[in-house]
Motif scaffolding. Structure first.
Motif, mmCIF file in Angstrom:
data_model
loop_
_atom_site.group_PDB
_atom_site.id
_atom_site.type_symbol
_atom_site.label_atom_id
_atom_site.label_comp_id
_atom_site.label_asym_id
_atom_site.label_seq_id
_atom_site.Cartn_x
_atom_site.Cartn_y
_atom_site.Cartn_z
ATOM 1 N N TYR A 1 -12.106 1.049 0.224
ATOM 2 C CA TYR A 1 -12.060 0.219 1.276
ATOM 3 C C TYR A 1 -12.884 1.462 1.830
ATOM 4 C CZ TYR A 1 -10.937 1.876 6.105
ATOM 5 O OH TYR A 1 -10.617 2.031 7.257
ATOM 6 N N GLY B 1 -5.888 -7.066 7.458
ATOM 7 C CA GLY B 1 -4.702 -6.240 7.598
ATOM 8 C C GLY B 1 -3.812 -6.618 8.204
ATOM 9 N N ARG C 1 -5.019 -6.850 2.412
ATOM 10 C CA ARG C 1 -5.709 -5.965 3.156
ATOM 11 C C ARG C 1 -6.586 -5.974 4.065
ATOM 12 N NH1 ARG C 1 -1.849 -5.160 5.205
ATOM 13 N NH2 ARG C 1 -2.470 -3.327 6.242
ATOM 14 N N LEU C 2 -7.538 -6.751 3.795
ATOM 15 C CA LEU C 2 -9.209 -6.916 4.180
ATOM 16 C C LEU C 2 -8.729 -7.294 5.594
ATOM 17 C CD1 LEU C 2 -11.746 -6.759 4.198
ATOM 18 C CD2 LEU C 2 -11.701 -8.990 2.759
ATOM 19 N N ASP D 1 1.893 2.408 -3.109
ATOM 20 C CA ASP D 1 1.573 2.286 -4.009
ATOM 21 C C ASP D 1 1.066 3.832 -4.105
ATOM 22 O OD1 ASP D 1 0.288 -0.184 -5.319
ATOM 23 O OD2 ASP D 1 -0.737 -0.560 -4.387
ATOM 24 N N GLY D 2 0.689 4.259 -2.790
ATOM 25 C CA GLY D 2 0.915 5.578 -2.419
ATOM 26 C C GLY D 2 2.138 6.477 -3.096
ATOM 27 N N VAL E 1 0.669 -1.274 0.163
ATOM 28 C CA VAL E 1 0.341 0.054 0.096
ATOM 29 C C VAL E 1 0.820 1.557 0.186
ATOM 30 C CG1 VAL E 1 -1.673 1.180 0.953
ATOM 31 C CG2 VAL E 1 -1.785 -0.917 1.034
ATOM 32 N N PHE F 1 -4.850 -8.142 -1.745
ATOM 33 C CA PHE F 1 -6.328 -7.653 -1.776
ATOM 34 C C PHE F 1 -6.757 -8.298 -0.330
ATOM 35 C CE2 PHE F 1 -11.142 -7.448 -1.668
ATOM 36 C CZ PHE F 1 -11.412 -5.797 -2.346
ATOM 37 N N LYS G 1 -6.804 6.601 6.704
ATOM 38 C CA LYS G 1 -7.103 6.046 8.380
ATOM 39 C C LYS G 1 -6.143 6.210 9.673
ATOM 40 C CE LYS G 1 -6.392 1.283 7.770
ATOM 41 N NZ LYS G 1 -5.857 0.318 8.859
ATOM 42 N N TRP H 1 1.210 7.022 -6.194
ATOM 43 C CA TRP H 1 0.286 7.372 -6.527
ATOM 44 C C TRP H 1 0.979 9.225 -6.230
ATOM 45 C CZ3 TRP H 1 -5.190 6.412 -4.243
ATOM 46 C CH2 TRP H 1 -5.890 7.458 -3.821
ATOM 47 N N ASN I 1 -7.665 9.563 0.092
ATOM 48 C CA ASN I 1 -7.501 8.341 0.004
ATOM 49 C C ASN I 1 -7.977 8.177 1.392
ATOM 50 O OD1 ASN I 1 -6.410 5.245 0.196
ATOM 51 N ND2 ASN I 1 -7.702 5.817 -1.268
ATOM 52 N N ALA I 2 -9.378 7.394 2.204
ATOM 53 C CA ALA I 2 -9.864 6.824 3.161
ATOM 54 C C ALA I 2 -9.232 6.245 3.579
ATOM 55 C CB ALA I 2 -11.279 6.197 2.674
ATOM 56 N N TYR I 3 -8.722 4.906 2.832
ATOM 57 C CA TYR I 3 -7.638 3.999 3.627
ATOM 58 C C TYR I 3 -6.615 4.923 4.112
ATOM 59 C CZ TYR I 3 -5.002 -0.288 3.845
ATOM 60 O OH TYR I 3 -5.416 -1.451 4.701
ATOM 61 N N LEU I 4 -5.045 5.554 3.567
ATOM 62 C CA LEU I 4 -4.011 5.902 3.149
ATOM 63 C C LEU I 4 -4.854 7.270 4.373
ATOM 64 C CD1 LEU I 4 -2.567 6.546 0.221
ATOM 65 C CD2 LEU I 4 -2.293 5.765 1.455
ATOM 66 N N TYR J 1 -7.685 -2.561 -3.055
ATOM 67 C CA TYR J 1 -8.338 -2.333 -1.536
ATOM 68 C C TYR J 1 -8.323 -1.122 -1.234
ATOM 69 C CZ TYR J 1 -9.060 -3.021 3.191
ATOM 70 O OH TYR J 1 -10.391 -3.185 3.927
ATOM 71 N N TYR K 1 -12.164 -9.409 12.990
ATOM 72 C CA TYR K 1 -12.769 -8.980 13.059
ATOM 73 C C TYR K 1 -12.981 -9.724 11.704
ATOM 74 C CZ TYR K 1 -9.566 -6.331 9.336
ATOM 75 O OH TYR K 1 -7.987 -6.442 9.118
#
Lengths: 188, 192
Positions: free
Chosen positions: B128, A145, A142-143, A36-37, A33, A139, A67, A40, A62-65, B124, B75
């Motif tokens: 997200y 974690g 990352r889902l 990728d960031g 990630v 994928f 968090k 990006w 980006n919501a993921y970056l 992802y 989770y």
């Protein structure tokens, strides 16, 4: 030749303990990630910005970056950080080890024997499959974690419930699928 | 700066050992998963067992700083993600760490795996917000839960009756015993 399980397991265990003692538990998949960031951010320079409002001092559209107080955004903005350098050094370590043991044969570099004996030696069949597998694996990681390093090894080592749940998921699919796919390879 | 030197030393050691135990070879991963060669399974179980026992013994005697622990949340997505990873793991013989390490040893199928992985991670990142909205990332069983109570942390515990450190040592010992009793089949060919 590979190490006996006793020596190999001991060394691997010691590396994981050393990481916890000196810094923190080992993890790898987050750095996909971060990479990728970084890419990006090259093409869209405002994807990660400094921010006084977040805990890390960085924020992202980006919501993921963004968090966890922008902690990923911070790593993207500062690639010379522990976890990212760790993964780069891991690649160097593997490369040096492979070089010292004489490197890999050309055929082995394309695909492992177990694949060749089951699905033939068409390299593109192997490449397309591993590309799709890579997509699904990251994928999934990352889902979840975390991956085999962070959840399975570091997680179970710390008796983390999440580590056991993750490992159960991996083997619930991984074992039957490998048995079905590589049945002929198994007989060798 | 010290932290970067540690990253280089620990990362290098990790990659070197991953290669030497055979984890950069997808053949060993696949043959571990289809039970035709449990060598790598024994190695991993022993590593986790030693890791767990030494870690918790170190915590008990105060040699290890409990602040260095980092337990991840539990989770539903942890299990679903594990299923996805397990599928790709079985097909390719790579996971994120070993895929990168294998690519570095010159394996082209691993390099393609890493490219697919970068795309999967990007997918992802952009999905997200939606994934999160489904509730699949909501904590279960207390979230950052461990088997027992680990003093110095506020991690919830599954079992309150026994100190988490002793549980960790016991579980670690169990892993070591399993690693020792599992049968291993010697590789009949050099798959390096």
């Amino acid at each position: 030749m590979i190490l006996s399980y006793k020596i190999g397991g001991l060394l691997l265990g010691l590396v994981f303990i050393a990481a916890v003692v000196l810094v923190k538990p080992i993890g790898v998949s987050t750095q996909f990630v971060i990479f990728d960031g970084i890419i990006w951010d090259v093409f869209q320079t405002d994807v990660v910005v400094s921010s006084a409002d977040t805990k890390s001092g960085y924020a992202s559209s980006n919501a993921y970056l963004n968090k966890s107080g922008g902690s990923y955004a911070k790593s993207v903005a500062n690639p010379i950080n522990y976890s990212f350098v760790f993964v780069l050094a891991m690649m160097v370590g593997a490369a040096v080890s492979a070089f010292l043991r004489g490197g890999l044969s050309r055929t082995e570099k394309t695909m492992p024997m177990v694949w060749r004996s089951r699905f033939g030696d068409d390299p593109w069949k192997r490449y397309v499959t591993t590309f799709v597998a890579g997509f699904v694996v990251l994928f999934g990681a990352r889902l979840a974690g975390g991956c085999t390093s962070g959840h399975m090894m570091s997680g179970m080592m710390q008796t983390a419930l999440s580590g056991y749940i993750f490992t159960a998921g991996v083997f619930a699919i991984g074992i039957p699928l490998a048995i079905i796919l590589f049945r002929e390879g198994a007989s060798q | 700066m010290t932290i970067i030197i540690l990253a280089i030393v620990l990362g290098f050691a990790f990659g070197f050992v991953l290669d030497r135990v055979g984890a950069t070879n997808p053949g060993y991963i696949i043959r571990m998963l289809n039970f035709s060669n449990l060598h790598l399974m024994k190695t991993i179980l022993l590593a986790i067992g030693i890791g767990s026992s030494v870690l918790f013994a170190g915590l008990l005697v105060g040699l290890i700083d409990v602040g260095h622990l980092s337990v991840k949340s539990a989770y539903a997505g942890v299990f679903v993600g594990g299923l996805l990873l397990g599928a790709g793991f079985a097909v390719s013989g790579f996971c994120p760490g070993t895929g990168l390490a294998a690519a570095a040893t010159g394996r082209k199928d691993a390099m393609v795996f890493v490219l697919g992985g970068l795309l999967g991670a990007a997918a992802y990142m952009v999905s997200y917000a939606w994934v999160s909205s489904t509730g699949i990332l909501d904590d279960i069983a207390g979230g950052k839960t461990t088997l027992g109570i680990i003093s110095g942390t506020d991690y919830p515990a599954l079992i309150d009756a026994i100190p988490g450190e002793w549980l960790g040592i016991a579980v670690g010992m169990t892993f070591i015993v399993i690693a020792m009793v599992l049968p291993s089949r010697t590789a009949t060919e050099d798959l390096r």
